[in-house]
Design a protein around this motif. Sequence first.
Motif, PDB file in Angstrom:
ATOM      1  N   ALA A  90     -77.732  10.773 -95.158  1.00  0.00           N
ATOM      2  CA  ALA A  90     -77.178  11.379 -96.457  1.00  0.00           C
ATOM      3  C   ALA A  90     -76.954  12.975 -95.994  1.00  0.00           C
ATOM      4  CB  ALA A  90     -77.900  11.184 -97.686  1.00  0.00           C
ATOM      5  N   PHE A  91     -78.021  13.519 -95.476  1.00  0.00           N
ATOM      6  CA  PHE A  91     -78.086  15.088 -94.911  1.00  0.00           C
ATOM      7  C   PHE A  91     -76.824  15.316 -94.155  1.00  0.00           C
ATOM      8  CE2 PHE A  91     -79.105  18.423 -92.537  1.00  0.00           C
ATOM      9  CZ  PHE A  91     -79.102  19.565 -93.200  1.00  0.00           C
ATOM     10  N   LYS A  92     -76.964  14.516 -93.105  1.00  0.00           N
ATOM     11  CA  LYS A  92     -75.859  14.581 -92.141  1.00  0.00           C
ATOM     12  C   LYS A  92     -74.368  14.622 -92.608  1.00  0.00           C
ATOM     13  CE  LYS A  92     -77.991  13.352 -87.767  1.00  0.00           C
ATOM     14  NZ  LYS A  92     -78.010  12.078 -86.643  1.00  0.00           N
ATOM     15  N   ALA A  93     -74.271  13.698 -93.619  1.00  0.00           N
ATOM     16  CA  ALA A  93     -72.961  13.360 -94.156  1.00  0.00           C
ATOM     17  C   ALA A  93     -72.711  14.502 -95.014  1.00  0.00           C
ATOM     18  CB  ALA A  93     -72.878  12.194 -94.941  1.00  0.00           C
ATOM     19  N   GLU A  94     -73.661  14.830 -95.749  1.00  0.00           N
ATOM     20  CA  GLU A  94     -73.590  16.178 -96.929  1.00  0.00           C
ATOM     21  C   GLU A  94     -73.137  17.589 -96.011  1.00  0.00           C
ATOM     22  OE1 GLU A  94     -73.043  18.113-100.672  1.00  0.00           O
ATOM     23  OE2 GLU A  94     -72.706  16.298 -99.771  1.00  0.00           O
ATOM     24  N   ALA A  95     -74.021  17.618 -94.789  1.00  0.00           N
ATOM     25  CA  ALA A  95     -73.598  18.615 -93.900  1.00  0.00           C
ATOM     26  C   ALA A  95     -72.347  18.853 -93.528  1.00  0.00           C
ATOM     27  CB  ALA A  95     -74.554  18.769 -92.874  1.00  0.00           C
ATOM     28  N   GLU A  96     -71.946  17.605 -92.821  1.00  0.00           N
ATOM     29  CA  GLU A  96     -70.282  17.637 -92.487  1.00  0.00           C
ATOM     30  C   GLU A  96     -69.445  18.043 -93.584  1.00  0.00           C
ATOM     31  OE1 GLU A  96     -69.891  13.778 -90.752  1.00  0.00           O
ATOM     32  OE2 GLU A  96     -71.336  13.951 -89.172  1.00  0.00           O
ATOM     33  N   ARG A  97     -69.498  17.457 -94.766  1.00  0.00           N
ATOM     34  CA  ARG A  97     -68.861  17.674 -95.900  1.00  0.00           C
ATOM     35  C   ARG A  97     -68.787  19.221 -96.234  1.00  0.00           C
ATOM     36  NH1 ARG A  97     -68.548  18.756-101.043  1.00  0.00           N
ATOM     37  NH2 ARG A  97     -70.728  18.767-101.316  1.00  0.00           N
ATOM     38  N   LEU A  98     -70.038  19.921 -96.240  1.00  0.00           N
ATOM     39  CA  LEU A  98     -69.979  21.191 -96.669  1.00  0.00           C
ATOM     40  C   LEU A  98     -69.521  22.119 -95.531  1.00  0.00           C
ATOM     41  CD1 LEU A  98     -73.682  21.117 -98.153  1.00  0.00           C
ATOM     42  CD2 LEU A  98     -71.435  21.397 -99.461  1.00  0.00           C
ATOM     43  N   LEU A  99     -69.675  21.721 -94.194  1.00  0.00           N
ATOM     44  CA  LEU A  99     -69.258  22.595 -93.098  1.00  0.00           C
ATOM     45  C   LEU A  99     -67.489  22.460 -93.179  1.00  0.00           C
ATOM     46  CD1 LEU A  99     -71.327  21.658 -90.039  1.00  0.00           C
ATOM     47  CD2 LEU A  99     -70.846  24.068 -90.891  1.00  0.00           C
ATOM     48  N   ALA A 100     -66.936  21.222 -93.627  1.00  0.00           N
ATOM     49  CA  ALA A 100     -65.459  21.240 -93.695  1.00  0.00           C
ATOM     50  C   ALA A 100     -65.076  22.016 -94.646  1.00  0.00           C
ATOM     51  CB  ALA A 100     -65.144  19.767 -93.642  1.00  0.00           C
ATOM     52  N   LYS A 101     -65.763  22.114 -95.706  1.00  0.00           N
ATOM     53  CA  LYS A 101     -65.394  22.731 -97.018  1.00  0.00           C
ATOM     54  C   LYS A 101     -65.699  24.335 -96.816  1.00  0.00           C
ATOM     55  CE  LYS A 101     -66.660  23.633-101.757  1.00  0.00           C
ATOM     56  NZ  LYS A 101     -67.625  23.736-102.583  1.00  0.00           N
ATOM     57  N   ALA A 102     -66.498  24.562 -96.001  1.00  0.00           N
ATOM     58  CA  ALA A 102     -66.702  26.238 -95.777  1.00  0.00           C
ATOM     59  C   ALA A 102     -65.907  26.495 -94.851  1.00  0.00           C
ATOM     60  CB  ALA A 102     -68.104  26.281 -94.976  1.00  0.00           C
ATOM     61  N   GLU A 103     -65.374  25.671 -93.824  1.00  0.00           N
ATOM     62  CA  GLU A 103     -64.271  26.118 -92.969  1.00  0.00           C
ATOM     63  C   GLU A 103     -62.698  26.369 -93.625  1.00  0.00           C
ATOM     64  OE1 GLU A 103     -62.074  24.492 -88.937  1.00  0.00           O
ATOM     65  OE2 GLU A 103     -64.101  23.919 -89.285  1.00  0.00           O
ATOM     66  N   LYS A 104     -62.591  25.305 -94.646  1.00  0.00           N
ATOM     67  CA  LYS A 104     -61.385  25.331 -95.296  1.00  0.00           C
ATOM     68  C   LYS A 104     -61.316  26.605 -96.147  1.00  0.00           C
ATOM     69  CE  LYS A 104     -58.424  22.907 -98.473  1.00  0.00           C
ATOM     70  NZ  LYS A 104     -58.514  21.618 -99.420  1.00  0.00           N
TER      71      LYS A 104
END
Length: 158
Positions: A90-104
Motif C-alpha cells: 500500500a505504501f509503494k502504491a501511495e508513494a507512486e501516486r503521490l510522486l505522480a501528483k507532485a510531478e504534475k
Amino acid sequence: MPLLFPIMAGAQVKFGYFSYDQVLTSMPEYKVVMENMTDLKTKYDAETKRVEEEFNKKYEEFLDGQRDFAPTILQKRQSELQELLKRNVAFKAEAERLLAKAEKEAFAPLHQKISTALQTIGTEQGYAFILNTDGNACPYINPTMGENVTDLLKNALK
C-alpha cells in the motif's frame, strides 16, 4: 458566395511548429523542478528500502524460529508478516501516486508559461495554429509553408 471559395482556397495559412520537449527542458525552472522531483523520489525510495529491510528481517526471524513457535504464536507471526507486507504494498502504491501528483503540480506552472508564450507568439506572428512536433505527431512539415518557433519560444521563456 461561390466566388469567395476560390479566393480562400488560394490563401496560404501561416503556421508554426515546435518541439515541446526542447522548449520545456530549456526553461531555467525545469532543472529546479527535476532536482526537487529527484530529491522527493530519493526520499520515497529510501523509505521503501527501509520497510523492505524491516520486512526481510522479520521474515528471517520468523523462518529461524518457526519450528519452535507454539501454533498460536506461529499464526500471530504469520498474520503480522502478512499485515506488514500489505502495508508495504500500500505504501509503494501511495508513494507512486503521490510522486505522480507532485510531478504534475510541479510542472503545471511551466506548462502554463509555455501555453501563454504560445498564445502571445501565435498572435504576434499571425499564425493560424502552432503544432507540437514531438511524439511523431507531425512526421512531415514543409519548412517553406510553416515556421519553426522552437528557438523563439525558448528565448521568450528565458
